[in-house]
Design an enzyme around this catalytic site. Structure first.
Site, mmCIF file in Angstrom:
data_model
loop_
_atom_site.group_PDB
_atom_site.id
_atom_site.type_symbol
_atom_site.label_atom_id
_atom_site.label_comp_id
_atom_site.label_asym_id
_atom_site.label_seq_id
_atom_site.Cartn_x
_atom_site.Cartn_y
_atom_site.Cartn_z
ATOM 1 N N HIS A 188 0.456 -1.042 0.145
ATOM 2 C CA HIS A 188 0.027 0.325 -0.194
ATOM 3 C C HIS A 188 0.678 0.910 -0.112
ATOM 4 O O HIS A 188 0.237 2.314 -0.620
ATOM 5 C CB HIS A 188 -0.493 -0.217 1.475
ATOM 6 C CG HIS A 188 -2.351 -0.936 1.233
ATOM 7 N ND1 HIS A 188 -3.295 -0.195 0.249
ATOM 8 C CD2 HIS A 188 -2.256 -2.058 1.861
ATOM 9 C CE1 HIS A 188 -3.972 -1.593 0.114
ATOM 10 N NE2 HIS A 188 -3.437 -2.155 1.182
ATOM 11 N N ARG A 295 -13.956 2.406 -12.950
ATOM 12 C CA ARG A 295 -14.343 0.970 -12.036
ATOM 13 C C ARG A 295 -15.331 0.972 -11.028
ATOM 14 O O ARG A 295 -14.759 1.643 -9.782
ATOM 15 C CB ARG A 295 -12.992 0.534 -11.441
ATOM 16 C CG ARG A 295 -11.559 0.741 -12.761
ATOM 17 C CD ARG A 295 -9.935 -0.087 -12.079
ATOM 18 N NE ARG A 295 -9.195 0.237 -13.407
ATOM 19 C CZ ARG A 295 -8.829 0.693 -13.539
ATOM 20 N NH1 ARG A 295 -8.407 1.861 -12.909
ATOM 21 N NH2 ARG A 295 -7.901 0.723 -14.313
ATOM 22 N N ARG A 331 -18.147 0.565 -15.558
ATOM 23 C CA ARG A 331 -18.507 -1.244 -15.997
ATOM 24 C C ARG A 331 -18.956 -1.824 -14.611
ATOM 25 O O ARG A 331 -18.468 -1.413 -14.000
ATOM 26 C CB ARG A 331 -16.264 -1.683 -15.520
ATOM 27 C CG ARG A 331 -16.578 -2.987 -15.634
ATOM 28 C CD ARG A 331 -14.995 -3.802 -15.960
ATOM 29 N NE ARG A 331 -14.145 -3.028 -14.734
ATOM 30 C CZ ARG A 331 -13.030 -3.536 -14.250
ATOM 31 N NH1 ARG A 331 -12.564 -3.705 -15.193
ATOM 32 N NH2 ARG A 331 -12.096 -3.178 -13.045
ATOM 33 N N GLU A 430 -11.131 -10.143 -22.489
ATOM 34 C CA GLU A 430 -10.467 -10.665 -21.500
ATOM 35 C C GLU A 430 -9.984 -11.417 -20.928
ATOM 36 O O GLU A 430 -9.094 -12.511 -20.216
ATOM 37 C CB GLU A 430 -10.470 -10.031 -19.975
ATOM 38 C CG GLU A 430 -11.668 -9.741 -19.339
ATOM 39 C CD GLU A 430 -11.968 -9.338 -18.199
ATOM 40 O OE1 GLU A 430 -11.340 -8.143 -17.323
ATOM 41 O OE2 GLU A 430 -13.198 -9.168 -17.977
ATOM 42 N N ASN A 453 -4.785 -6.776 -19.289
ATOM 43 C CA ASN A 453 -4.214 -6.897 -17.829
ATOM 44 C C ASN A 453 -4.133 -8.893 -17.311
ATOM 45 O O ASN A 453 -3.794 -9.535 -17.696
ATOM 46 C CB ASN A 453 -4.009 -6.586 -16.437
ATOM 47 C CG ASN A 453 -3.813 -5.148 -16.845
ATOM 48 O OD1 ASN A 453 -3.411 -4.662 -16.920
ATOM 49 N ND2 ASN A 453 -4.446 -3.902 -15.768
ATOM 50 N N ASP A 454 -6.036 -9.239 -17.490
ATOM 51 C CA ASP A 454 -6.249 -10.451 -17.232
ATOM 52 C C ASP A 454 -6.258 -10.911 -19.020
ATOM 53 O O ASP A 454 -5.726 -11.980 -18.329
ATOM 54 C CB ASP A 454 -8.119 -10.443 -17.273
ATOM 55 C CG ASP A 454 -7.888 -10.004 -15.476
ATOM 56 O OD1 ASP A 454 -7.453 -10.813 -14.506
ATOM 57 O OD2 ASP A 454 -9.585 -9.908 -14.553
ATOM 58 N N CYS A 501 -8.868 -0.939 -22.093
ATOM 59 C CA CYS A 501 -8.767 -0.189 -21.118
ATOM 60 C C CYS A 501 -7.414 -1.060 -19.761
ATOM 61 O O CYS A 501 -7.564 -0.405 -19.085
ATOM 62 C CB CYS A 501 -10.053 -0.272 -20.797
ATOM 63 S SG CYS A 501 -10.759 -2.050 -20.396
#
Length: 551
Positions: A188, A295, A331, A430, A453-454, A501
């Site tokens: 974080h 998101r 989304r 994805e 990414n996925d 995206c």
């Protein structure tokens, strides 16, 4: 000259004196407890004080870094009362009849080790959260004021690792950069550093020593290097890089207001990815053409219970209205895998990335889905809202989503609530499955948006959360790029547009490939808009080829 190699986790070049973070934690001494009930009361008081401190930090973080970062401290506050954590404290207190400080310390060690020993890199990073909460409770029990930064000048702040609460409490005007011995890009602290725009390097190891305090150093958050008292040649190179960054930032400002078009007239809309309504400010500041990915799951992650229809509607409407007619693609809930909200009570899964997540959660919980769709359609009356469904792998899923939309529109019409019946519907591409049946999926939607990414994760069988995979997780892999072209061909064959995206959208090296493939929209982080626009405007689309698709 001393050159220490670490991992860059927040970009930027800075220089200044090294300063080691001071913690004033006192050593915990095990001593017998005379009155267990008194020890419990002391713990309860420390817990309340800790939660109050974390609430103050959450508010400060929300002002400075947005809701996404503030959720961290709200989560920490929840952990203070965690049942398992408290049970471990109470067990030690009863069994060893010791002071509460020792019981808290032992519970912290136990839980931190549990996270460190997990296989998942993201979960490993949560050990820092446990240590941070435990340290804060102990400080409150022992009357210790948190240490930190008392330097009078701006410094490169060094430490073993920075806990999130330590990061947010620091006076950023006196911090040039962070340099940590440990930590990771998933911590974080690294996330907060990036959000706040502070350069950061982690994983420098024991080569970074307290005796370096006061020595002049340069830090490069891109290469991951910390250079102490560089020689003349190295100094000249890093100064040149710093000056070029400053000059580049100035030049990029001239891109505001310019069209997203190549030299030969090919248009590619450059939009932004956001997590919260507050991120719209960054979109506007960087002149994004719209929002290619909102998101919505962060509204759920920031909440302690399911967000109501009204709460969601207010958030979606605020973004739609602020964008002034520019398209806002929202989304639907993408919870699960690495994004967990306790109140969903999702079952523990051996492989959550391939489990009940995203659209699977929505279709399994129709009331949760219906609430969100009602909020989305209500917001469509206040701007150009589009709805996008994640993790689609089959035509029947699209049909179910369409049926849910039709049902919600009928409800709103009967209730006399305004909405846009022509709201665009899209899906994320994805998975290899969605690529292979893209021509069938395209018949049922208005657009595709590729989550690279996925798509990379599932195509290459590489866990995107695992730092150890290194070069094996390669978004430039020909298989990923060929999948992208297959999806684009399917979209255009059916008369719909396609965007990207995922993180790959901002990769300037791939822009010629995206142009050759025929990508219509690139949605990136707000800070990537102007560099991408500048590169697009000096490109010639007709000269771009598909060489990157070759092995």
């Amino acid at each position: 000259m001393i050159l220490i190699q670490g991992k860059g986790v927040s970009a930027g070049v800075e220089h200044g004196p090294i300063y080691f973070y001071h913690r004033t934690d006192a050593a915990v001494v095990k001593r017998p407890a005379q009155d267990l009930e008194q020890e419990k009361r002391r713990l309860a008081e420390a817990q309340e004080k800790t939660k109050a401190q974390l609430e103050v930090l959450a508010k400060k973080c929300r002002r400075e870094a947005g809701d996404k970062s503030a959720v961290l401290f709200e989560t920490h506050a929840m952990f203070v009362d965690d049942e398992d954590y408290m049970a471990a404290i109470m067990n030690t207190l009863r069994e060893e009849r010791c002071c509460i400080e020792y019981a808290v310390q032992q519970a912290g060690v136990q839980f931190a080790e549990m996270f460190v020993n997990m296989d998942d890199a993201y979960m490993k990073a949560r050990a820092a959260d446990v240590r941070d909460v435990t340290r804060r409770i102990l400080n409150n029990l022992m009357g210790i004021t948190a240490g930190g930064l008392d330097a009078e000048e701006a410094v490169i702040l060094c430490t073993d690792d920075l806990a999130p609460s330590e990061t947010i409490q620091l006076d950023k005007s006196r911090i040039l950069a962070f340099a940590t011995r440990n930590g990771s890009g998933n911590s974080h602290a690294a996330i907060l550093a990036r959000t706040m725009g502070i350069p950061a390097v982690c994983g420098l190891g024991e080569s970074l020593k307290p005796e370096h305090t006061g020595r002049l150093a340069y830090i490069d958050g891109e290469t991951g290097q910390l250079i102490i008292e560089p020689d003349e040649l190295t100094l000249a190179a890093i100064k040149d890089k710093h000056e070029k960054q400053i000059e580049t930032k100035k030049l990029l400002q001239s891109m505001k207001g310019k069209e997203d078009v190549t030299l030969d007239g090919r248009r590619v809309s450059i939009c932004c990815n956001i997590n919260t309504p507050e991120d719209v400010t960054a979109v506007q500041a960087n002149d994004g053409r719209g929002i290619g990915l909102f998101r919505s799951e962060f509204l759920y992650l920031a909440a302690k219970d399911y967000p109501t229809e009204e709460e969601q509607f207010q958030a979606y409407r605020a973004v739609a209205a602020a964008m002034g007619g520019k398209r806002v693609i929202i989304r639907t809930l993408d919870i699960g895998a690495d994004k967990q909200a306790a109140y969903f009570r999702l079952a523990r899964e051996t492989n959550p990335a391939m489990g009940v997540r995203a659209i699977r959660v929505c279709l399994n919980r129709p009331e949760v889905f219906r609430t969100q769709l009602r909020a989305l359609y209500r917001a469509s009356a206040y701007g150009k809202v589009a709805i996008m469904f994640p993790m689609i792998t089959s035509v029947w899923e699209i049909k179910e989503c369409r049926r849910a939309c039709e049902s919600v529109m009928q409800e709103l019409a009967e209730e006399g609530i305004p909405f846009n019946p022509d709201t665009e519907i899209g899906i994320m591409i994805e998975t290899p499955a969605s690529v292979l049946i893209a021509r069938d999926l395209a018949k049922h939607v208005d657009f595709f948006s590729v989550g690279t990414n996925d798509l990379t994760q599932y195509t290459l069988a590489c866990d995107r959360q695992c730092n150890d995979l290194g070069k094996f997780f390669d978004p430039h892999h020909p298989a990923v790029l060929r999948a992208l072209k297959m999806a684009a061909d399917a979209a255009h064959a059916n008369g719909i547009w396609i965007g990207i995206c995922g993180e790959l959208g901002g990769d300037l090296r791939l822009l010629p490939t995206f142009l050759a493939i025929g990508i219509d929209e690139l949605s990136v982080s707000p800070s990537s808009v102007l560099p991408l626009r500048a590169e697009l405007r000096r490109s010639i689309a007709k000269t771009c080829g598909l060489e990157m698709l070759e092995c």
